[in-house]
Design a protein around this motif. Structure first.
Motif, PDB file in Angstrom:
ATOM      1  N   TYR A  43      -4.915   4.417 -18.824  1.00  0.00           N
ATOM      2  CA  TYR A  43      -4.830   3.667 -17.564  1.00  0.00           C
ATOM      3  C   TYR A  43      -4.638   2.176 -17.831  1.00  0.00           C
ATOM      4  CZ  TYR A  43      -5.628   1.967 -12.881  1.00  0.00           C
ATOM      5  OH  TYR A  43      -5.463   1.342 -11.674  1.00  0.00           O
ATOM      6  N   THR A  47      -1.579   0.581 -15.991  1.00  0.00           N
ATOM      7  CA  THR A  47      -1.795  -0.462 -14.987  1.00  0.00           C
ATOM      8  C   THR A  47      -1.073  -1.755 -15.361  1.00  0.00           C
ATOM      9  OG1 THR A  47      -3.467  -1.478 -13.569  1.00  0.00           O
ATOM     10  CG2 THR A  47      -3.955  -1.453 -15.909  1.00  0.00           C
ATOM     11  N   VAL A 115     -10.483   8.743 -10.615  1.00  0.00           N
ATOM     12  CA  VAL A 115      -9.027   8.852 -10.536  1.00  0.00           C
ATOM     13  C   VAL A 115      -8.558   8.691  -9.091  1.00  0.00           C
ATOM     14  CG1 VAL A 115      -7.065  10.405 -10.849  1.00  0.00           C
ATOM     15  CG2 VAL A 115      -8.820  10.254 -12.629  1.00  0.00           C
ATOM     16  N   ALA A 116      -9.279   9.317  -8.142  1.00  0.00           N
ATOM     17  CA  ALA A 116      -8.918   9.193  -6.725  1.00  0.00           C
ATOM     18  C   ALA A 116      -8.984   7.739  -6.274  1.00  0.00           C
ATOM     19  CB  ALA A 116      -9.842  10.059  -5.870  1.00  0.00           C
ATOM     20  N   ARG A 118      -8.437   5.137  -8.170  1.00  0.00           N
ATOM     21  CA  ARG A 118      -7.307   4.408  -8.738  1.00  0.00           C
ATOM     22  C   ARG A 118      -6.004   4.753  -7.993  1.00  0.00           C
ATOM     23  NH1 ARG A 118     -10.890   3.028  -9.396  1.00  0.00           N
ATOM     24  NH2 ARG A 118      -9.886   1.297  -8.370  1.00  0.00           N
ATOM     25  N   VAL A 119      -5.805   6.027  -7.667  1.00  0.00           N
ATOM     26  CA  VAL A 119      -4.606   6.421  -6.933  1.00  0.00           C
ATOM     27  C   VAL A 119      -4.589   5.768  -5.554  1.00  0.00           C
ATOM     28  CG1 VAL A 119      -3.365   8.366  -5.892  1.00  0.00           C
ATOM     29  CG2 VAL A 119      -4.336   8.595  -8.188  1.00  0.00           C
ATOM     30  N   SER A 120      -5.742   5.796  -4.876  1.00  0.00           N
ATOM     31  CA  SER A 120      -5.806   5.194  -3.538  1.00  0.00           C
ATOM     32  C   SER A 120      -5.507   3.707  -3.585  1.00  0.00           C
ATOM     33  CB  SER A 120      -7.192   5.435  -2.924  1.00  0.00           C
ATOM     34  OG  SER A 120      -8.191   4.668  -3.590  1.00  0.00           O
ATOM     35  N   TRP A 122      -3.413   2.138  -5.569  1.00  0.00           N
ATOM     36  CA  TRP A 122      -1.977   1.883  -5.697  1.00  0.00           C
ATOM     37  C   TRP A 122      -1.203   2.255  -4.440  1.00  0.00           C
ATOM     38  CZ3 TRP A 122      -0.066  -1.254  -9.158  1.00  0.00           C
ATOM     39  CH2 TRP A 122      -0.788  -1.495 -10.328  1.00  0.00           C
ATOM     40  N   ILE A 123      -1.798   3.048  -3.558  1.00  0.00           N
ATOM     41  CA  ILE A 123      -1.118   3.388  -2.295  1.00  0.00           C
ATOM     42  C   ILE A 123      -1.913   2.853  -1.107  1.00  0.00           C
ATOM     43  CG2 ILE A 123       0.081   5.393  -3.242  1.00  0.00           C
ATOM     44  CD1 ILE A 123      -2.073   7.179  -1.974  1.00  0.00           C
TER      45      ILE A 123
END
Length: 415
Positions: A43, A47, A115-116, A118-120, A122-123
């Motif tokens: 990551y 990133t 992980v959720a 980090r994904v959230s 970026w979106i």
């Protein structure tokens, strides 16, 4: 097995006596540091690549029209939670024998939460700030719950770790409230407070990491002395960092802040005096150099910010702050990842060309990024290459340590 080997194995199993009976635990979920480092190293690379694409305009992520603030947030809080999770889930069972290690399915769900988050992040422009806030605060909240044994300990031996995490939870909540329009405080000012709290957490964590790693290193090398990380030096540095952080928030233009920066730098550097042992010289040991480099980078950051504030001809305080973030915090992550990834996979702490490169390249990248104001003709090149060089240590970590993390302990012990 010799008597010495039996004694060493017994010592190594002290905090594994209460290992869960859960069946078929994959090796990568056998202890908290394993999945954390398996995810954190890539990551770090991903990133930095993503930010390079964002800053160059190749991909367009508005980040609520506040890209710089969210960049700082992710480099502080997004990475912090994985690093803190690895340190706490590995260290607290060791500090409090009898505590059941966090492994298996429960560990998997916590890493999915990270992980959720980090994904959230970026979106965020799709899911909104409230979902990002919930996922990220839930992760930090779980860490506080996990560290509750340290806080509730009657002797309060390690309670400072829990209290600092609680302070970070409050600061992160404050940040999200600011971004959601529920608080009027400037978000970047809140992140500067967060930086001070993270530096304090690192200083507290390094006291414990130093005690374990250096004494184990000296035992392996037959050095007849003992390393003690003295609380007064760390406490003085923490006090200076708190003072600088509070004054920077309340009176960012006050000249007294410059002197406080110099004081914080000096007090952090003073911690390295602990490496001067009474009977033995260990300052030539690579891991002592690695660990002391963290304090040097943090010290340079505060001292140079202080110098900047006292010198009207310089306007580079946020560049100098990278000595703290890219340098001190970056080194803290990679060095602790090396130490834990070695000792807690049943191996002796050894240095080699790979560990030298990992530490050295972080320092080189930090110098390139932090000293940009003095090389204005090469700003673009320094931005680009400092980012690339900073990621290489984590590529090396993947190459060298992932086999350790994916396989059982070398000494045959669980975890």
């Amino acid at each position: 097995m010799s008597e010495l080997e039996q004694e060493q194995k017994l010592h190594a199993t002290n905090h594994y006596l209460y290992y869960p009976d859960e069946k078929d635990i994959p090796t990568y979920l056998a202890y908290g540091f394993r999945p954390a480092f398996l995810l954190l190293a890539p990551y770090m690379i991903i990133t930095m690549l993503m930010w390079g694409l964002v800053w160059s305009g190749i991909i367009n992520i508005p980040f609520m029209n506040d890209t710089l603030t969210w960049h700082v947030y992710e480099m502080l809080f997004g990475i912090l939670t994985a690093g803190a999770m690895a340190f706490l889930t590995t260290g607290i069972p060791e500090l409090f024998p009898g505590m059941v290690p966090f492994v298996g399915k429960r560990l998997k769900y916590i890493m999915i939460l990270w992980v959720a988050g980090r994904v959230s992040f970026w979106i965020i422009d799709i899911v909104g700030v409230y979902i990002v806030a919930f996922l990220n605060l839930a992760m930090l909240g779980w860490l506080i719950w996990f560290a509750k044994d340290a806080v509730l300990d009657k002797l309060q031996r390690h309670a400072s770790l829990g209290y600092t995490l609680l302070a970070l939870f409050i600061i992160e909540t404050w940040f999200f409230a600011s971004q959601a329009g529920l608080a009027s405080t400037d978000s970047m000012s809140i992140l500067k407070i967060a930086l001070g709290a993270i530096v304090i957490l690192i200083l507290l964590a390094l006291r414990r990491a130093n005690m374990e790693s250096i004494n184990e290193l000296m035992e392996d090398k037959g050095i007849d002395d003992i390393y003690i990380s003295r609380p007064p030096k760390t406490n003085l540095a923490i006090f200076a960092v708190i003072l600088f952080t509070v004054v920077e928030f309340l009176y960012p233009q006050n000249s007294a802040l410059g002197w406080l920066g110099l004081a914080a730098g000096a007090s952090i550097l003073g911690i390295t005096a602990d490496y001067a042992l009474k009977d033995e010289f260990i300052l030539n040991q690579p891991f002592v150099i690695y660990l002391s480099s963290i304090f040097v980078m943090l010290s340079l950051g505060y001292a140079l910010m202080g110098w900047d504030l006292l010198n009207p001809d310089i306007d580079a305080i946020n560049h100098f702050r990278h000595f703290i973030t890219s340098g001190g915090i970056g080194l803290a992550y990679i060095v602790v990842m090396i130490i834990i990834g070695t000792i807690h996979t049943g191996r002796h702490l050894t240095s080699n060309i790979y560990t030298h490169l990992m530490v050295g390249l972080i320092i080189v990248a930090t110098l390139m990024r932090s000293l940009v104001p003095f090389f204005e003709n090469y700003i673009s090149e320094l931005y680009l290459w400092s980012s690339i060089i900073w990621t290489i240590p984590f590529m090396i970590y993947i190459k060298v340590f992932f086999s350790f993390l994916m396989n059982s302990r070398a000494d045959g012990i669980k975890g």
